[in-house]
Design a protein around this motif. Structure first.
Motif, PDB file in Angstrom:
ATOM      1  N   THR A 111      45.112 -12.014 -17.732  1.00 11.12           N
ATOM      2  CA  THR A 111      44.148 -10.979 -17.336  1.00 11.12           C
ATOM      3  C   THR A 111      43.042 -11.571 -16.467  1.00 11.12           C
ATOM      4  N   GLY A 112      42.554 -12.757 -16.875  1.00 11.02           N
ATOM      5  CA  GLY A 112      41.514 -13.413 -16.088  1.00 11.02           C
ATOM      6  C   GLY A 112      41.985 -13.735 -14.680  1.00 11.02           C
ATOM      7  N   ALA A 113      43.244 -14.172 -14.562  1.00 11.53           N
ATOM      8  CA  ALA A 113      43.794 -14.478 -13.241  1.00 11.53           C
ATOM      9  C   ALA A 113      43.871 -13.225 -12.376  1.00 11.53           C
ATOM     10  N   GLU A 114      44.239 -12.100 -12.968  1.00  3.82           N
ATOM     11  CA  GLU A 114      44.301 -10.846 -12.207  1.00  3.82           C
ATOM     12  C   GLU A 114      42.917 -10.396 -11.768  1.00  3.82           C
ATOM     13  N   ILE A 115      41.928 -10.559 -12.640  1.00  3.52           N
ATOM     14  CA  ILE A 115      40.576 -10.077 -12.343  1.00  3.52           C
ATOM     15  C   ILE A 115      39.912 -10.918 -11.246  1.00  3.52           C
ATOM     16  N   LEU A 116      40.237 -12.204 -11.193  1.00  2.00           N
ATOM     17  CA  LEU A 116      39.615 -13.078 -10.187  1.00  2.00           C
ATOM     18  C   LEU A 116      40.116 -12.794  -8.776  1.00  2.00           C
ATOM     19  N   GLY A 117      41.260 -12.100  -8.652  1.00  5.28           N
ATOM     20  CA  GLY A 117      41.815 -11.799  -7.338  1.00  5.28           C
ATOM     21  C   GLY A 117      40.845 -11.066  -6.423  1.00  5.28           C
ATOM     22  N   PRO A 118      40.284  -9.928  -6.822  1.00  5.85           N
ATOM     23  CA  PRO A 118      39.323  -9.210  -5.969  1.00  5.85           C
ATOM     24  C   PRO A 118      38.076 -10.034  -5.635  1.00  5.85           C
ATOM     25  N   ILE A 119      37.673 -10.942  -6.539  1.00  5.88           N
ATOM     26  CA  ILE A 119      36.514 -11.801  -6.258  1.00  5.88           C
ATOM     27  C   ILE A 119      36.811 -12.685  -5.043  1.00  5.88           C
ATOM     28  N   LEU A 120      38.024 -13.249  -4.995  1.00  2.00           N
ATOM     29  CA  LEU A 120      38.398 -14.080  -3.848  1.00  2.00           C
ATOM     30  C   LEU A 120      38.453 -13.256  -2.566  1.00  2.00           C
ATOM     31  N   ILE A 121      38.958 -12.015  -2.660  1.00  3.98           N
ATOM     32  CA  ILE A 121      38.986 -11.139  -1.485  1.00  3.98           C
ATOM     33  C   ILE A 121      37.554 -10.845  -1.018  1.00  3.98           C
ATOM     34  N   LYS A 122      36.668 -10.603  -1.980  1.00  4.55           N
ATOM     35  CA  LYS A 122      35.251 -10.343  -1.650  1.00  4.55           C
ATOM     36  C   LYS A 122      34.635 -11.540  -0.919  1.00  4.55           C
ATOM     37  N   ILE A 123      34.947 -12.756  -1.419  1.00  2.00           N
ATOM     38  CA  ILE A 123      34.437 -13.973  -0.756  1.00  2.00           C
ATOM     39  C   ILE A 123      34.982 -14.066   0.663  1.00  2.00           C
ATOM     40  N   PHE A 124      36.262 -13.761   0.836  1.00  2.81           N
ATOM     41  CA  PHE A 124      36.872 -13.818   2.162  1.00  2.81           C
ATOM     42  C   PHE A 124      36.191 -12.828   3.116  1.00  2.81           C
ATOM     43  N   ILE A 125      35.953 -11.597   2.646  1.00  7.00           N
ATOM     44  CA  ILE A 125      35.359 -10.576   3.516  1.00  7.00           C
ATOM     45  C   ILE A 125      33.914 -10.931   3.880  1.00  7.00           C
ATOM     46  N   ASP A 126      33.098 -11.259   2.852  1.00  2.00           N
ATOM     47  CA  ASP A 126      31.671 -11.466   3.093  1.00  2.00           C
ATOM     48  C   ASP A 126      31.349 -12.827   3.720  1.00  2.00           C
ATOM     49  N   ASP A 127      32.124 -13.867   3.364  1.00  2.00           N
ATOM     50  CA  ASP A 127      31.793 -15.224   3.829  1.00  2.00           C
ATOM     51  C   ASP A 127      32.578 -15.670   5.056  1.00  2.00           C
ATOM     52  N   ILE A 167      42.572 -22.101   3.867  1.00  2.00           N
ATOM     53  CA  ILE A 167      43.821 -22.514   3.210  1.00  2.00           C
ATOM     54  C   ILE A 167      43.607 -22.618   1.692  1.00  2.00           C
ATOM     55  N   MET A 168      42.497 -23.212   1.296  1.00  2.00           N
ATOM     56  CA  MET A 168      42.201 -23.350  -0.145  1.00  2.00           C
ATOM     57  C   MET A 168      42.016 -21.974  -0.796  1.00  2.00           C
ATOM     58  N   LEU A 169      41.331 -21.064  -0.079  1.00  2.00           N
ATOM     59  CA  LEU A 169      41.129 -19.715  -0.608  1.00  2.00           C
ATOM     60  C   LEU A 169      42.464 -18.994  -0.762  1.00  2.00           C
ATOM     61  N   GLY A 170      43.323 -19.103   0.280  1.00  2.00           N
ATOM     62  CA  GLY A 170      44.631 -18.460   0.211  1.00  2.00           C
ATOM     63  C   GLY A 170      45.513 -19.053  -0.867  1.00  2.00           C
ATOM     64  N   ALA A 171      45.486 -20.415  -0.967  1.00  2.00           N
ATOM     65  CA  ALA A 171      46.284 -21.078  -2.004  1.00  2.00           C
ATOM     66  C   ALA A 171      45.805 -20.688  -3.401  1.00  2.00           C
ATOM     67  N   GLY A 172      44.463 -20.604  -3.537  1.00  2.00           N
ATOM     68  CA  GLY A 172      43.914 -20.191  -4.831  1.00  2.00           C
ATOM     69  C   GLY A 172      44.330 -18.775  -5.201  1.00  2.00           C
ATOM     70  N   TYR A 173      44.323 -17.870  -4.208  1.00  2.00           N
ATOM     71  CA  TYR A 173      44.726 -16.471  -4.453  1.00  2.00           C
ATOM     72  C   TYR A 173      46.198 -16.403  -4.864  1.00  2.00           C
ATOM     73  N   LEU A 174      47.040 -17.168  -4.165  1.00  2.00           N
ATOM     74  CA  LEU A 174      48.471 -17.192  -4.483  1.00  2.00           C
ATOM     75  C   LEU A 174      48.713 -17.785  -5.872  1.00  2.00           C
ATOM     76  N   LEU A 175      47.991 -18.866  -6.170  1.00  2.00           N
ATOM     77  CA  LEU A 175      48.126 -19.516  -7.477  1.00  2.00           C
ATOM     78  C   LEU A 175      47.727 -18.564  -8.605  1.00  2.00           C
ATOM     79  N   LEU A 176      46.648 -17.805  -8.372  1.00  2.00           N
ATOM     80  CA  LEU A 176      46.225 -16.831  -9.386  1.00  2.00           C
ATOM     81  C   LEU A 176      47.323 -15.811  -9.668  1.00  2.00           C
TER      82      LEU A 176
END
Length: 605
Positions: free
Chosen positions: A43-59, A72-81
């Motif tokens: 569940t935690g892995a699923e919930i962190l997904g939108p947080i990474l998308i938010k970081i990608f959009i805003d940052d 690359i690290m952000l994308g790899a982290g999203y895939l790993l999640l």
């Protein structure tokens, strides 16, 4: 169903029922914790997904900063999640399902074990089809609670908690506004539970009645067809089926009103609230697109598990009602009589004594009154009387199928209640008028899983009662398959097999409940010869259908309306010219008439 069983139809409160269901999980607590940790991780892995998308959009996307290594690290982290969430969710779901199936397996064993301990007084009044429904249909509904509901509820509740935590991280004020939806959802759930429990209780009871009706109809199909009762039975079945349909349709209408539509309405109103908040905020300060995306995404993810839980509320309600019915049966205290006292007496001689025994099946009308007699070791006692005189009741009490109202029964001077069940069943052999056959083969029906009875013992017992004559003529001999209730055998053959089953145990006391009533004259002659050998060295109590078969009994009791009205030997009773004398003359006349008819048939041939 009689009055003392009416409480079995009353639903139990859902709180205690739920606690008892959860108690079945204690033996599996270790694996439940592992599954729960996997659930939290997924569940935690699923919930962190939108947080990474938010970081990608805003940052990165909004300021147009596209540094390769961080992306690359952000994308790899999203895939790993996503991969981690998939693996952990699969593992926790598999574990929860495995635990659920084991719990239901144990529940079914417990229910069946309780049914086996219930007294015959319970089975006399409770429909067999209703019991089958409790053990199969109701436990199947409970299985759905564990398999389809609890795991989903736990997963979604953890998911919802995670979503609210993420919302508070993004925007505390807006997250507080969104908390308003929780009381509304809980209110909808409570309203649904309140109204649906009544409908599901009615549905379960009507399904139980359907099973009882089906069982009765199938068992008595020959009588139904002979007396042309098909239309009446069909009408009664249709009536019960319609009542089940009506209750089910009421629940469907309730589902349609309070499940998805109600939640969808709350979802739309919440989305309007969030968009309005960001719209008003944008008038005074810039809005972070990433935060807006994350909030809308979380709201969408929030209501999907809510919808899943709401749609499973119907399964939850059905399971709770079914579990309540199962626990009602498990709590029923109409148990079979059991041993009393710490000693372990043995039946060595087989002397039987009834002392002023009075008995009633329903607690109101006595079927036996002040019955007293003694059967000495190796003697034969015969019970005769018209239908309903109490003959079978004496046998039922001697076998300790029922508790006596007053008086005492003794074997070898020891009260019957002091003997262990295993001692009674091992030393007392019972042959009924309508022998019951189990699915299997002939050897299985004689041995009945008793490992102490060898194949040689089976054959010797069959030879002893002359059952070997017809068994060996069968194509597979002792391995011949036996269908349900032995329907492929004649009544005489079934009776001979039941005799062999009894003699394989080598009982000290022999109890015969009109054992020759359902056999032909030729077979009865064989059985009488076997009975003569069986009675030697054994105390025998026999209910006599044909008085000519008990002429050599050491003592005959004549019963009438639950009382002993005459006693003595065959000749002594004939000399008294009482009820026994009348019964004997009537049977002699009937037997002579039968002989005359047989002679006329022979002459015509």
């Amino acid at each position: 169903m009689i009055e003392r069983h009416k409480h079995l139809l009353v639903p139990l409160p859902q709180g205690p029922v739920f606690k008892r269901l959860m108690a079945y999980g204690k033996p599996h607590l270790k694996w439940i914790l592992i599954a729960f940790l996997l659930l939290v991780g997924g569940t935690g892995a699923e919930i962190l997904g939108p947080i990474l998308i938010k970081i990608f959009i805003d940052d990165f996307l909004t300021p147009r900063v596209f540094e390769l290594q961080p992306l690359i690290m952000l994308g790899a982290g999203y895939l790993l999640l996503h991969v981690s969430a998939a693996v952990m969710n699969y593992s926790q779901l598999l574990l929860f399902q495995k635990i659920a199936l084991r719990i239901i397996q144990q529940l079914r064993i417990d229910v069946f074990a309780k049914v086996e301990k219930l007294g015959l007084s319970f089975f006399d009044q409770f429909p067999a089809g209703g019991l089958v429904s409790r053990i199969t249909n109701d436990t199947e509904q409970v299985k759905e609670l564990y398999v389809s509901v609890l795991a989903i509820f736990v997963q979604n509740i953890v998911f919802l908690i995670g979503i609210f935590i993420a919302m508070f991280v993004l925007n505390v004020q807006l997250a507080l506004f969104c908390l308003v939806i929780l009381p509304l959802i809980i209110l909808v759930m409570q309203l649904y539970r309140r109204f649906s429990s009544k409908y599901y209780a009615e549905m379960s009871e009507k399904l139980s009645q359907l099973n009882a009706r089906l069982n009765e109809s199938i068992q008595g199909m020959a009588i139904i067809q002979v007396f042309r009762q098909e239309r009446r039975m069909n009408r009664e079945f249709q009536k019960t089926n319609k009542e089940h349909h009506d209750a089910y349709f009421k629940s469907i209408k309730l589902d349609g009103l309070l499940l998805r539509p109600a939640v969808d309405f709350i979802s739309i109103m919440t989305l309007v609230l969030v968009l309005s908040f960001f719209g008003i905020t944008s008038l005074n300060s810039p809005v972070e697109i990433g935060v807006l995306y994350a909030f809308v995404n979380y709201l969408d993810r929030f209501f999907e598990p809510v919808n899943q839980m709401m749609q499973r509320l119907s399964i939850f309600q059905q399971a709770m009602i079914a579990a309540g019915r199962v626990f009602r049966l498990m709590d029923h205290d109409e148990l079979a009589p059991v041993k009393q006292g710490a000693e372990d007496p043995e039946i060595k001689r087989g002397v039987i004594e009834f002392r002023n025994v009075t008995f009633s099946y329903d607690g109101r009308q006595d079927v036996l009154r002040n019955i007293s007699f003694t059967v000495n070791e190796g003697d034969t006692l015969a019970l005769v009387g018209h239908t309903g005189s109490g003959k079978s009741s004496i046998i039922n009490l001697l076998m300790r199928f029922y508790e006596i109202k007053q008086g005492e029964i003794l074997i070898d001077g020891v009260p019957l209640k002091n003997y262990d069940d295993s001692e009674l069943r091992e030393k007392m052999g019972l042959v009924l008028q309508d022998p019951f056959m189990f699915v299997g083969d002939i050897t299985h029906n004689i041995r009945l899983f008793d490992e102490n009875i060898s194949d040689l013992d089976v054959k010797e017992a069959a030879e002893f009662v002359h059952a070997d004559n017809f068994i060996e003529r069968l194509s597979d001999g002792y391995n011949t398959k036996v269908g349900e209730r032995g329907s492929t055998f004649s009544s005489g053959q079934r009776q001979l097999i039941s005799f062999a089953r009894t003699m394989a145990k080598k009982p000290k006391v022999l109890v015969l409940d009109e054992a020759t009533a359902s056999v032909d004259t030729e077979t009865e002659t064989l059985i009488q010869a076997a009975l003569e050998k069986m009675r030697r060295g054994r105390t025998t109590i026999a209910i006599a259908h044909r008085l000519s078969t008990i002429k050599d009994a050491d003592q005959i009791l004549v019963l009438h309306q639950g009382e002993i009205v005459e006693r003595g030997t065959h000749n002594e009773l004939l000399e008294q010219r009482g009820l026994y004398h009348k019964m004997y003359l009537l049977q002699q006349g009937a037997e002579k008439l039968e002989e005359k008819i047989e002679e006329m048939k022979a002459e015509q041939l």
